[in-house]
Enzyme design. Structure first.
Site, short mmCIF file in Angstrom:
data_model
loop_
_atom_site.label_atom_id
_atom_site.label_comp_id
_atom_site.label_asym_id
_atom_site.label_seq_id
_atom_site.Cartn_x
_atom_site.Cartn_y
_atom_site.Cartn_z
N SER A 96 16.30 15.62 16.90
CA SER A 96 15.55 15.48 18.14
C SER A 96 14.75 16.75 18.43
CB SER A 96 16.52 15.11 19.27
OG SER A 96 15.85 14.71 20.43
N HIS A 121 13.01 11.24 16.46
CA HIS A 121 12.93 10.00 17.23
C HIS A 121 12.04 10.25 18.44
CE1 HIS A 121 16.78 11.03 19.82
NE2 HIS A 121 15.85 11.94 19.92
#
EC number: 3.4.21.92
Length: 196
Positions: A96, A121
């Site tokens: 992330s 993501h």
């Protein structure tokens, strides 16, 4: 508990907590969730080492599941602001926001250990219960802007197109060290400590 190391000096023994000793060798540990207190600590260390000697590289070891976008971008902006090159070494995982930080190291100096993982993501967001529709629309617009900002950074850092990064970040996308190298987020997989 933070380990303590003891060094022999001309005046006798000197004890350091392990992180202070690593800082002496220009090593910063970025571990755990990215949040404001951790980011402030990393930023302070980056600024200190750059002020101490901006001609020497700083070594940022990364093992994080990600976290706060604003805290992470503050770290990235500081890495880009200082004069010293920041080498990034991923151990464990950079997920992330961690991928944005780790891939923002100096080009040619972004490394990863063989069994570490990367994960990209789309950013997550939400609104609390009782939120008005207008506030939800504002939050959704901000989330889309944030996603665009992060994907632009990831595209620049990897050499991939914005469209590819956007598609690949639609859901959790885990990558091995080899896949991360092929994607362009890192420059080398390290089998041993060959940093200089």
């Amino acid at each position: 508990m933070i380990p303590v190391v003891i060094e022999q000096t001309s005046r006798g023994e000197r004890s350091y907590d392990i992180y202070s000793r690593l800082l002496k060798d220009r090593i910063i540990m970025l571990t755990g969730p990215v949040e404001d207190n951790m980011a402030n600590s990393v930023i302070a260390q980056l600024l200190f080492l750059d002020a101490q000697d901006s001609t020497k590289d700083i070594y940022l070891y990364v093992n994080t599941p990600g976290g706060s976008v604003s805290a992470g971008l503050a770290i990235v902006d500081t890495m880009n602001f200082i004069k010293a090159d920041v080498q990034t070494i991923v151990m464990g995982m950079a997920a992330s926001m961690g991928t944005v930080i780790a891939s923002s190291g100096a080009k040619g100096k972004r490394f990863m250990l063989p069994n570490a993982e990367y994960m990209i993501h789309q950013p997550m967001g939400g609104t609390g219960g009782g939120t008005q529709q207008t506030d939800m629309a504002i939050a959704a617009e901000h989330l889309l802007k944030t996603r665009n900002t992060l994907e632009k950074i990831l595209a620049e850092n990897s050499g991939q197109s914005m469209e590819k990064v956007h598609a690949d970040a639609e859901r959790d996308n885990w990558m091995s060290a080899q896949e991360t190298l092929e994607y362009g987020f890192i420059d080398e997989i390290m089998a041993n400590n060959s940093l200089n």
